[in-house]
Design an enzyme around this catalytic site. Sequence first.
Site, short mmCIF file in Angstrom:
data_model
loop_
_atom_site.label_atom_id
_atom_site.label_comp_id
_atom_site.label_asym_id
_atom_site.label_seq_id
_atom_site.Cartn_x
_atom_site.Cartn_y
_atom_site.Cartn_z
N CYS A 365 4.57 -1.87 3.56
CA CYS A 365 5.27 -0.60 3.78
C CYS A 365 5.06 0.27 2.57
O CYS A 365 5.95 0.41 1.71
CB CYS A 365 6.75 -0.87 4.01
SG CYS A 365 7.00 -1.79 5.50
N GLU A 366 3.88 0.84 2.47
CA GLU A 366 3.47 1.56 1.27
C GLU A 366 2.21 2.33 1.66
O GLU A 366 1.19 1.72 1.97
CB GLU A 366 3.16 0.48 0.22
CG GLU A 366 2.79 0.95 -1.13
CD GLU A 366 4.00 1.04 -2.07
OE1 GLU A 366 5.01 0.35 -1.87
OE2 GLU A 366 3.91 1.85 -3.00
#
Length: 435
Positions: A365-366
């Site tokens: 999640c980046e």
Amino acid sequence: MDTKIVHSNVTVGENGHLLFAGADTVSLAEKYGTPVFLLDDARVRTRVREYKEAMARNFGEGSMPLFASKSLSFKEIYRMMAEEGIGTDIVSSGELFTAVCAGFPMERAFFHGNNKTDFDISYAIEHRIGYFIVDSIEELTLIDEYAEKAGIRQKILLRLTPGIDPHTHQKISTGGVDSKFGSAIETGLAKKMTKAALSKQSVELCGFHCHIGSQIFEIEPYITAADIMLGFIADMREEFGFTAKILNLGGGFGVRYVESDPEINITANIDAIGAHVRALCAQKEIPLPTIYMEPGRSIVADAGMTLYTVGSVKEIEGFKNYVSIDGGMTDNPRYTLYQSAYTIRIANRADETADFCCTVGGRCCESGDLIQENVLLPKPKRGDILAVLVTGAYNYSMASNYNRVTKPPVVVLRDGEEILAVRRERFEDLVACDI
Ligand code: LLP
């Protein structure tokens, strides 16, 4: 016809599958699951022997490479280096512990780092580390104290900064005067450190070390570094009557990640450095020291490959295409950190035309979790095996558990056999430290 892809250990089989060290990568992905790191044992040993032979020939017996194990650290790699008869550079008690567990001979281990803790120093002395590479005055004092307590005389080298800009990525350049590592020659600190080291009872100053940076393709920075270091050695001989027995020139030879990168000839480079060092020693009338080098990347990088499975393929019309894989910055943070270039192939269709331009993204999640942008591949689909080449250095060793992603296994390919050197992390490993 030259069928290799970037390096001679990567080819395409008749079934269109990518072969690594002669093994079918698609079968390996099936057997071990993905992501998985592969390591070509023969390639590692060839590189080690290249260094070893060239260094002994140029600088005499005793001169050798010390594998920079920050580039790849697990028990089997230390066993391999021990078998090859070379030394190792370690930078933490964790790496030291791993080397000890592997039975690596400690007299050939060199402890690096710009901030060794009290624990690091006492732990390494307890294990009779061969050498400390001393970075600061505080450290010198502590090593002397702990060595005295242990009743030994601890061998050390002093890390110096020769003040060189080697033209590499700023984050991996270390030889400048303003570096956080070592003592600068230019400011007079190196001389002060030498004087201080010579005054200590329980340390034996054996010589000096420098490391100018990493992923360096030119030879000139090494020649300049050797000039400056040998100049310093001559000065210390004159000033304090101290003759350095050892000069460690660090690591840093560049590696070919993509076709457009040059390929360094290790032997030719060492021959060039060797001729220069010998001539300079003669000119300055100093004995040729034992020379060490600390290669990491140039020993293991092209011996490594990572296999992933493709998940989603997202085409954002008018913008770009994303191909997501089941790994990413957790096993290879190098694009995120340094925008490093990599060569990528679809392993199960390695013979197909690559005409689909995409960004290969990880699963974290980046937004910055990318492995590469603007890659041309045969249009990937869910279930394809995606291979990233030349991942042997600073991938597994820089892996993390961000998002509680488990670290991949490492499979060593040796003489047509597979050795599971590191098993895949389990969920239980993720909570092993949680109370
Ligand atoms: N010796 C010292 C003191 C070092 O600091 C290093 C690397 C080496 C030897 C080995 O250098 P090599 O031969 O591997 O270039 N994480 C970065 C690389 C950091 C290098 C740190 N020091 C990357 O992924 O590019």
